[in-house]
Design a protein around this motif. Structure first.
Motif, PDB file in Angstrom:
ATOM      1  N   MET A   1       0.824  -1.211   0.000  1.00 44.63           N
ATOM      2  CA  MET A   1       0.000   0.000   0.000  1.00 44.63           C
ATOM      3  C   MET A   1       0.860   1.264   0.000  1.00 44.63           C
ATOM      4  O   MET A   1       0.564   2.238  -0.677  1.00 44.63           O
ATOM      5  N   ASP A   2       1.950   1.228   0.779  1.00 42.72           N
ATOM      6  CA  ASP A   2       2.842   2.389   0.833  1.00 42.72           C
ATOM      7  C   ASP A   2       3.459   2.681  -0.527  1.00 42.72           C
ATOM      8  O   ASP A   2       3.681   3.837  -0.889  1.00 42.72           O
ATOM      9  N   ALA A   3       3.732   1.599  -1.268  1.00 44.20           N
ATOM     10  CA  ALA A   3       4.323   1.783  -2.596  1.00 44.20           C
ATOM     11  C   ALA A   3       3.360   2.501  -3.528  1.00 44.20           C
ATOM     12  O   ALA A   3       3.768   3.287  -4.381  1.00 44.20           O
ATOM     13  N   ILE A   4       2.051   2.245  -3.340  1.00 44.62           N
ATOM     14  CA  ILE A   4       1.032   2.884  -4.184  1.00 44.62           C
ATOM     15  C   ILE A   4       0.879   4.356  -3.810  1.00 44.62           C
ATOM     16  O   ILE A   4       0.892   5.244  -4.665  1.00 44.62           O
ATOM     17  N   THR A   5       0.719   4.613  -2.507  1.00 43.41           N
ATOM     18  CA  THR A   5       0.491   5.988  -2.055  1.00 43.41           C
ATOM     19  C   THR A   5       1.712   6.881  -2.249  1.00 43.41           C
ATOM     20  O   THR A   5       1.572   8.105  -2.352  1.00 43.41           O
ATOM     21  N   SER A   6       2.899   6.283  -2.285  1.00 44.06           N
ATOM     22  CA  SER A   6       4.110   7.080  -2.469  1.00 44.06           C
ATOM     23  C   SER A   6       4.431   7.334  -3.941  1.00 44.06           C
ATOM     24  O   SER A   6       5.350   8.082  -4.266  1.00 44.06           O
ATOM     25  N   SER A   7       3.664   6.724  -4.833  1.00 46.77           N
ATOM     26  CA  SER A   7       3.879   6.920  -6.261  1.00 46.77           C
ATOM     27  C   SER A   7       3.669   8.391  -6.633  1.00 46.77           C
ATOM     28  O   SER A   7       2.741   9.038  -6.136  1.00 46.77           O
ATOM     29  N   PRO A   8       4.501   8.929  -7.506  1.00 47.18           N
ATOM     30  CA  PRO A   8       4.349  10.334  -7.907  1.00 47.18           C
ATOM     31  C   PRO A   8       3.090  10.610  -8.725  1.00 47.18           C
ATOM     32  O   PRO A   8       2.767  11.762  -9.003  1.00 47.18           O
ATOM     33  N   LEU A   9       2.386   9.542  -9.111  1.00 49.42           N
ATOM     34  CA  LEU A   9       1.163   9.704  -9.894  1.00 49.42           C
ATOM     35  C   LEU A   9      -0.089   9.367  -9.081  1.00 49.42           C
ATOM     36  O   LEU A   9      -1.192   9.313  -9.628  1.00 49.42           O
ATOM     37  N   PHE A  10       0.076   9.149  -7.774  1.00 52.44           N
ATOM     38  CA  PHE A  10      -1.053   8.724  -6.939  1.00 52.44           C
ATOM     39  C   PHE A  10      -2.162   9.783  -6.909  1.00 52.44           C
ATOM     40  O   PHE A  10      -3.333   9.480  -7.077  1.00 52.44           O
ATOM     41  N   GLY A  11      -1.783  11.037  -6.701  1.00 47.31           N
ATOM     42  CA  GLY A  11      -2.778  12.109  -6.663  1.00 47.31           C
ATOM     43  C   GLY A  11      -3.495  12.268  -7.986  1.00 47.31           C
ATOM     44  O   GLY A  11      -4.706  12.495  -8.036  1.00 47.31           O
ATOM     45  N   LEU A  12      -2.740  12.131  -9.080  1.00 47.65           N
ATOM     46  CA  LEU A  12      -3.339  12.230 -10.411  1.00 47.65           C
ATOM     47  C   LEU A  12      -4.319  11.079 -10.646  1.00 47.65           C
ATOM     48  O   LEU A  12      -5.400  11.279 -11.198  1.00 47.65           O
ATOM     49  N   PHE A  13      -3.927   9.881 -10.202  1.00 46.06           N
ATOM     50  CA  PHE A  13      -4.795   8.714 -10.327  1.00 46.06           C
ATOM     51  C   PHE A  13      -6.102   8.915  -9.567  1.00 46.06           C
ATOM     52  O   PHE A  13      -7.191   8.610 -10.078  1.00 46.06           O
ATOM     53  N   LEU A  14      -6.014   9.456  -8.354  1.00 51.88           N
ATOM     54  CA  LEU A  14      -7.214   9.702  -7.557  1.00 51.88           C
ATOM     55  C   LEU A  14      -8.158  10.682  -8.268  1.00 51.88           C
ATOM     56  O   LEU A  14      -9.374  10.491  -8.280  1.00 51.88           O
ATOM     57  N   SER A  15      -7.577  11.730  -8.850  1.00 53.54           N
ATOM     58  CA  SER A  15      -8.389  12.739  -9.537  1.00 53.54           C
ATOM     59  C   SER A  15      -9.171  12.125 -10.694  1.00 53.54           C
ATOM     60  O   SER A  15     -10.380  12.339 -10.832  1.00 53.54           O
ATOM     61  N   PHE A  16      -8.479  11.349 -11.520  1.00 52.14           N
ATOM     62  CA  PHE A  16      -9.139  10.704 -12.660  1.00 52.14           C
ATOM     63  C   PHE A  16     -10.143   9.652 -12.199  1.00 52.14           C
ATOM     64  O   PHE A  16     -11.216   9.508 -12.792  1.00 52.14           O
ATOM     65  N   LEU A  17      -9.790   8.924 -11.141  1.00 55.34           N
ATOM     66  CA  LEU A  17     -10.682   7.884 -10.632  1.00 55.34           C
ATOM     67  C   LEU A  17     -11.994   8.478 -10.158  1.00 55.34           C
ATOM     68  O   LEU A  17     -13.087   8.024 -10.559  1.00 55.34           O
TER      69      LEU A  17
END
Length: 226
Positions: A1-17
């Protein structure tokens, strides 16, 4: 889970999701309250407040999306070009409508701020609320306003326009696509115009025209006023 949330694209993914989920819900229930943009904003705020992602990381992750905003705005010119004949035909009505709408917005803000004895900085922050963000920020900072408050006011105004434009047009029996487009662009800038794009090409084109004209008129009127 930490690997996902620390991804530099995590915030962008949330926005599109969340925007995608909001779009699905809107298409299913067809209620203005489920506006995809509003749904995505509320969900992202909830995650930031809940500590799932920090505000700093979210802003960093979505920086590329923010940099594309001017490009997305200029794409509105495509519909304007397609409806250039209509724009020329209603040129006088467009100018008068934009002048009336911009003046009304400014007078309402000034009147309410003076009525409730609000600080001058608050008045300056809100006076450009119906303009697109870059213009609203320049108008605000030029007159001693607060950047954060201006951004919030612009976003809330845009979302309100996107949600309320169709039901208000129906309520007041606005049949003309030209009038509907001008009203949306004048009152709720780019965010409202995204809704106008869904309604029709004429509405989208006239809303896009109104954004530019109202921005210019607002700068002139505010400069004269202050």
């Amino acid at each position: 889970m930490d690997a996902i949330t620390s991804s530099p694209l995590f915030g962008l993914f949330l926005s599109f999701l969340f925007f995608g989920v909001g779009t699905l819900l809107f298409n299913k229930f067809r209620t203005p309250l489920l506006n995809p943009l509003l749904f995505a904003i509320i969900c992202c705020i909830a995650l930031v407040e809940g500590g799932v992602i920090s505000l700093e990381k979210y802003m960093s992750d979505t920086a590329i999306m923010q940099s594309l905003l001017p490009v997305a705005t200029t794409l509105l010119a495509v519909n304007i070009y397609k409806q250039l004949k209509t724009v020329k035909e209603y040129a006088a009505a467009i100018l008068i409508s934009c002048l009336a709408g911009s003046a009304t917005s400014i007078l309402c803000v000034v009147g309410l701020c003076r009525l409730f004895e609000a600080d001058k900085a608050i008045e300056a922050s809100l006076i450009g609320k119906s303009c697109t963000t870059p213009i609203a920020l320049d108008v605000s900072l030029m007159n001693g306003g607060m950047e954060g408050l201006t951004v919030i006011a612009v976003i809330c105004t845009g979302i309100a326009g996107a949600i309320l434009a169709p039901p208000l047009a129906k309520l007041f029996k606005v049949k003309s696509p030209v009038a509907e487009g001008l009203a949306i662009g004048t009152s709720s800038h780019v965010i409202g115009t995204t809704r106008a794009v869904e309604i029709g090409e004429i509405q989208s084109a006239l809303s896009g025209v109104a954004i530019g004209i109202c921005g210019l008129i607002t700068v002139i009127l505010v400069t004269l006023f202050y």
